[in-house]
Design a protein around this motif. Structure first.
Motif, PDB file in Angstrom:
ATOM      1  N   ARG A   9       0.823  -1.212   0.000  1.00 36.50           N
ATOM      2  CA  ARG A   9       0.000   0.000   0.000  1.00 36.50           C
ATOM      3  C   ARG A   9       0.855   1.260   0.000  1.00 36.50           C
ATOM      4  O   ARG A   9       0.407   2.317  -0.443  1.00 36.50           O
ATOM      5  CB  ARG A   9      -0.918   0.026   1.227  1.00 36.50           C
ATOM      6  CG  ARG A   9      -2.133  -0.862   1.120  1.00 36.50           C
ATOM      7  CD  ARG A   9      -3.052  -0.671   2.301  1.00 36.50           C
ATOM      8  NE  ARG A   9      -2.438  -1.216   3.510  1.00 36.50           N
ATOM      9  CZ  ARG A   9      -2.674  -0.776   4.737  1.00 36.50           C
ATOM     10  NH1 ARG A   9      -3.492   0.230   4.949  1.00 36.50           N
ATOM     11  NH2 ARG A   9      -2.092  -1.340   5.777  1.00 36.50           N
ATOM     12  N   SER A  10       2.082   1.149   0.510  1.00 34.61           N
ATOM     13  CA  SER A  10       2.961   2.311   0.662  1.00 34.61           C
ATOM     14  C   SER A  10       4.055   2.360  -0.398  1.00 34.61           C
ATOM     15  O   SER A  10       4.963   3.195  -0.304  1.00 34.61           O
ATOM     16  CB  SER A  10       3.601   2.281   2.061  1.00 34.61           C
ATOM     17  OG  SER A  10       2.630   2.207   3.077  1.00 34.61           O
ATOM     18  N   ARG A  11       3.973   1.503  -1.395  1.00 35.92           N
ATOM     19  CA  ARG A  11       5.061   1.379  -2.379  1.00 35.92           C
ATOM     20  C   ARG A  11       5.411   2.727  -3.015  1.00 35.92           C
ATOM     21  O   ARG A  11       6.576   3.130  -3.040  1.00 35.92           O
ATOM     22  CB  ARG A  11       4.696   0.363  -3.454  1.00 35.92           C
ATOM     23  CG  ARG A  11       5.806   0.116  -4.462  1.00 35.92           C
ATOM     24  CD  ARG A  11       5.345  -0.784  -5.596  1.00 35.92           C
ATOM     25  NE  ARG A  11       5.140  -2.150  -5.164  1.00 35.92           N
ATOM     26  CZ  ARG A  11       6.050  -3.125  -5.283  1.00 35.92           C
ATOM     27  NH1 ARG A  11       7.221  -2.870  -5.803  1.00 35.92           N
ATOM     28  NH2 ARG A  11       5.756  -4.346  -4.879  1.00 35.92           N
ATOM     29  N   ALA A  12       4.447   3.425  -3.564  1.00 36.88           N
ATOM     30  CA  ALA A  12       4.727   4.701  -4.239  1.00 36.88           C
ATOM     31  C   ALA A  12       5.274   5.737  -3.257  1.00 36.88           C
ATOM     32  O   ALA A  12       6.142   6.544  -3.606  1.00 36.88           O
ATOM     33  CB  ALA A  12       3.466   5.222  -4.923  1.00 36.88           C
ATOM     34  N   PHE A  13       4.800   5.702  -2.039  1.00 43.01           N
ATOM     35  CA  PHE A  13       5.238   6.637  -0.995  1.00 43.01           C
ATOM     36  C   PHE A  13       6.693   6.379  -0.593  1.00 43.01           C
ATOM     37  O   PHE A  13       7.461   7.315  -0.362  1.00 43.01           O
ATOM     38  CB  PHE A  13       4.303   6.467   0.213  1.00 43.01           C
ATOM     39  CG  PHE A  13       4.689   7.251   1.421  1.00 43.01           C
ATOM     40  CD1 PHE A  13       4.521   8.630   1.463  1.00 43.01           C
ATOM     41  CD2 PHE A  13       5.199   6.613   2.555  1.00 43.01           C
ATOM     42  CE1 PHE A  13       4.874   9.356   2.605  1.00 43.01           C
ATOM     43  CE2 PHE A  13       5.543   7.326   3.685  1.00 43.01           C
ATOM     44  CZ  PHE A  13       5.372   8.700   3.711  1.00 43.01           C
ATOM     45  N   LEU A  14       7.092   5.100  -0.533  1.00 47.99           N
ATOM     46  CA  LEU A  14       8.426   4.737  -0.062  1.00 47.99           C
ATOM     47  C   LEU A  14       9.482   4.716  -1.162  1.00 47.99           C
ATOM     48  O   LEU A  14      10.675   4.920  -0.882  1.00 47.99           O
ATOM     49  CB  LEU A  14       8.372   3.352   0.609  1.00 47.99           C
ATOM     50  CG  LEU A  14       7.553   3.262   1.891  1.00 47.99           C
ATOM     51  CD1 LEU A  14       7.408   1.802   2.318  1.00 47.99           C
ATOM     52  CD2 LEU A  14       8.181   4.082   3.004  1.00 47.99           C
ATOM     53  N   THR A  15       9.083   4.455  -2.390  1.00 47.64           N
ATOM     54  CA  THR A  15      10.036   4.264  -3.487  1.00 47.64           C
ATOM     55  C   THR A  15      11.070   5.380  -3.630  1.00 47.64           C
ATOM     56  O   THR A  15      12.254   5.095  -3.831  1.00 47.64           O
ATOM     57  CB  THR A  15       9.281   4.053  -4.815  1.00 47.64           C
ATOM     58  OG1 THR A  15       8.559   2.819  -4.732  1.00 47.64           O
ATOM     59  CG2 THR A  15      10.233   3.990  -5.996  1.00 47.64           C
ATOM     60  N   TRP A  33      12.605   7.033  -1.492  1.00 46.29           N
ATOM     61  CA  TRP A  33      13.519   7.144  -0.363  1.00 46.29           C
ATOM     62  C   TRP A  33      14.270   5.851  -0.064  1.00 46.29           C
ATOM     63  O   TRP A  33      15.075   5.809   0.872  1.00 46.29           O
ATOM     64  CB  TRP A  33      12.743   7.554   0.893  1.00 46.29           C
ATOM     65  CG  TRP A  33      11.717   8.607   0.638  1.00 46.29           C
ATOM     66  CD1 TRP A  33      10.359   8.477   0.722  1.00 46.29           C
ATOM     67  CD2 TRP A  33      11.960   9.966   0.234  1.00 46.29           C
ATOM     68  NE1 TRP A  33       9.747   9.661   0.404  1.00 46.29           N
ATOM     69  CE2 TRP A  33      10.702  10.595   0.101  1.00 46.29           C
ATOM     70  CE3 TRP A  33      13.120  10.703  -0.024  1.00 46.29           C
ATOM     71  CZ2 TRP A  33      10.576  11.929  -0.274  1.00 46.29           C
ATOM     72  CZ3 TRP A  33      12.986  12.030  -0.401  1.00 46.29           C
ATOM     73  CH2 TRP A  33      11.731  12.631  -0.522  1.00 46.29           C
ATOM     74  N   TRP A  81      11.540   3.314   8.235  1.00 47.45           N
ATOM     75  CA  TRP A  81      10.524   3.497   7.196  1.00 47.45           C
ATOM     76  C   TRP A  81       9.159   3.556   7.867  1.00 47.45           C
ATOM     77  O   TRP A  81       8.957   2.969   8.927  1.00 47.45           O
ATOM     78  CB  TRP A  81      10.564   2.370   6.155  1.00 47.45           C
ATOM     79  CG  TRP A  81      10.211   1.009   6.683  1.00 47.45           C
ATOM     80  CD1 TRP A  81      11.061   0.104   7.236  1.00 47.45           C
ATOM     81  CD2 TRP A  81       8.910   0.414   6.711  1.00 47.45           C
ATOM     82  NE1 TRP A  81      10.380  -1.024   7.612  1.00 47.45           N
ATOM     83  CE2 TRP A  81       9.048  -0.864   7.300  1.00 47.45           C
ATOM     84  CE3 TRP A  81       7.651   0.833   6.294  1.00 47.45           C
ATOM     85  CZ2 TRP A  81       7.974  -1.720   7.496  1.00 47.45           C
ATOM     86  CZ3 TRP A  81       6.570  -0.029   6.496  1.00 47.45           C
ATOM     87  CH2 TRP A  81       6.743  -1.295   7.083  1.00 47.45           C
ATOM     88  N   GLU A 140       2.631   4.601   4.619  1.00 46.70           N
ATOM     89  CA  GLU A 140       1.997   5.867   4.226  1.00 46.70           C
ATOM     90  C   GLU A 140       0.770   6.239   5.072  1.00 46.70           C
ATOM     91  O   GLU A 140       0.617   7.411   5.434  1.00 46.70           O
ATOM     92  CB  GLU A 140       1.610   5.818   2.752  1.00 46.70           C
ATOM     93  CG  GLU A 140       1.048   7.128   2.250  1.00 46.70           C
ATOM     94  CD  GLU A 140       0.804   7.137   0.762  1.00 46.70           C
ATOM     95  OE1 GLU A 140       0.665   8.236   0.194  1.00 46.70           O
ATOM     96  OE2 GLU A 140       0.741   6.048   0.152  1.00 46.70           O
ATOM     97  N   ALA A 160       2.076   8.042   8.275  1.00 44.48           N
ATOM     98  CA  ALA A 160       3.099   9.082   8.197  1.00 44.48           C
ATOM     99  C   ALA A 160       2.550  10.416   8.696  1.00 44.48           C
ATOM    100  O   ALA A 160       1.362  10.721   8.533  1.00 44.48           O
ATOM    101  CB  ALA A 160       3.582   9.223   6.756  1.00 44.48           C
ATOM    102  N   ASN A 218      14.420  15.265   1.567  1.00 42.56           N
ATOM    103  CA  ASN A 218      13.486  14.600   2.484  1.00 42.56           C
ATOM    104  C   ASN A 218      13.257  15.466   3.720  1.00 42.56           C
ATOM    105  O   ASN A 218      13.805  15.215   4.798  1.00 42.56           O
ATOM    106  CB  ASN A 218      14.017  13.218   2.866  1.00 42.56           C
ATOM    107  CG  ASN A 218      12.949  12.360   3.518  1.00 42.56           C
ATOM    108  OD1 ASN A 218      11.947  12.869   4.020  1.00 42.56           O
ATOM    109  ND2 ASN A 218      13.164  11.062   3.533  1.00 42.56           N
TER     110      ASN A 218
END
Length: 199
Positions: free
Chosen positions: A39-45, A47, A112, A115, A118, A151
């Motif tokens: 679910r957080s892939r786009a948010f974490l990618t 960084w 990490w 999302e 956060a 960041n």
């Protein structure tokens, strides 16, 4: 845990913070972890290092759990999942890695956050708990951290937890497939604890 000789390494767990707790990963965490990471892939990618194609598989997670336990048993790294205390929901992860003993007594902080969680203060509270563990239980002298100059949220988190910017490292880590410059931060065991500010 005795299978890996981990009783001494795990005796202090879970770590308790304000509204959060930290403990080592276990196979029972797989579904929650894989779901949160997906679910957080786009948010974490932006960084993180590039995810392997099998990153979210059960087999990869099993290897991750085993590796984290072995690193903890060898006093090389301490990797934790971060849970919200009110309902035991997994919200992120935190590592005290690259532990150096002897004249260094230092480690590197990484983290990490999923999302959905956060910006709600959970990671700041988890970092406080991890720093207390690092300095008072592991007797570390120095905890280092690095983050991308872009960041802003991570910079605020580190500064809120008493880290001081110490430098700039060119092409320091491979993030999302590219060697990226990083800001370098550190906090010492002798640094005063920062005043608690609203999260």
């Amino acid at each position: 845990m005795a299978l890996f000789g981990l009783v001494p390494a795990y005796r202090d767990l879970p770590l308790r913070g304000e509204g959060v707790y930290l403990r080592g990963s276990e196979m029972r965490d797989f579904v929650a972890w894989a779901s949160l990471r997906e679910r957080s892939r786009a948010f974490l990618t932006p960084w993180e290092p590039t995810w392997p194609s099998d990153d979210l598989t059960r087999g990869s997670f099993r290897y991750r759990v085993r590796r984290h336990a072995e690193e903890m048993a060898r006093d090389e790294a301490y990797s934790f999942f971060v849970f919200r205390e009110a309902d035991d929901v997994l919200v992120g992860g935190l590592t005290l890695g690259h532990v150096r003993r002897g004249v260094s007594q230092a480690a590197t902080l990484g983290y990490w956050m999923g999302e959905p969680y956060a910006g709600k203060g959970y990671m700041s509270r988890a970092v406080r708990a991890a720093l207390d563990y690092a300095f008072s239980r592991q007797r570390l002298h120095r905890v280092e951290a690095a983050c991308l100059p872009s960041n802003a949220a991570s910079i605020r988190l580190l500064e809120r937890n008493g880290f001081h910017q110490e430098g700039f490292a060119r092409a320091y880590l491979n993030i999302n497939g590219q060697w990226r410059d990083h800001l370098l931060f550190a906090r010492l065991d002798s640094d005063p604890s920062p005043a608690r500010r609203p999260l």
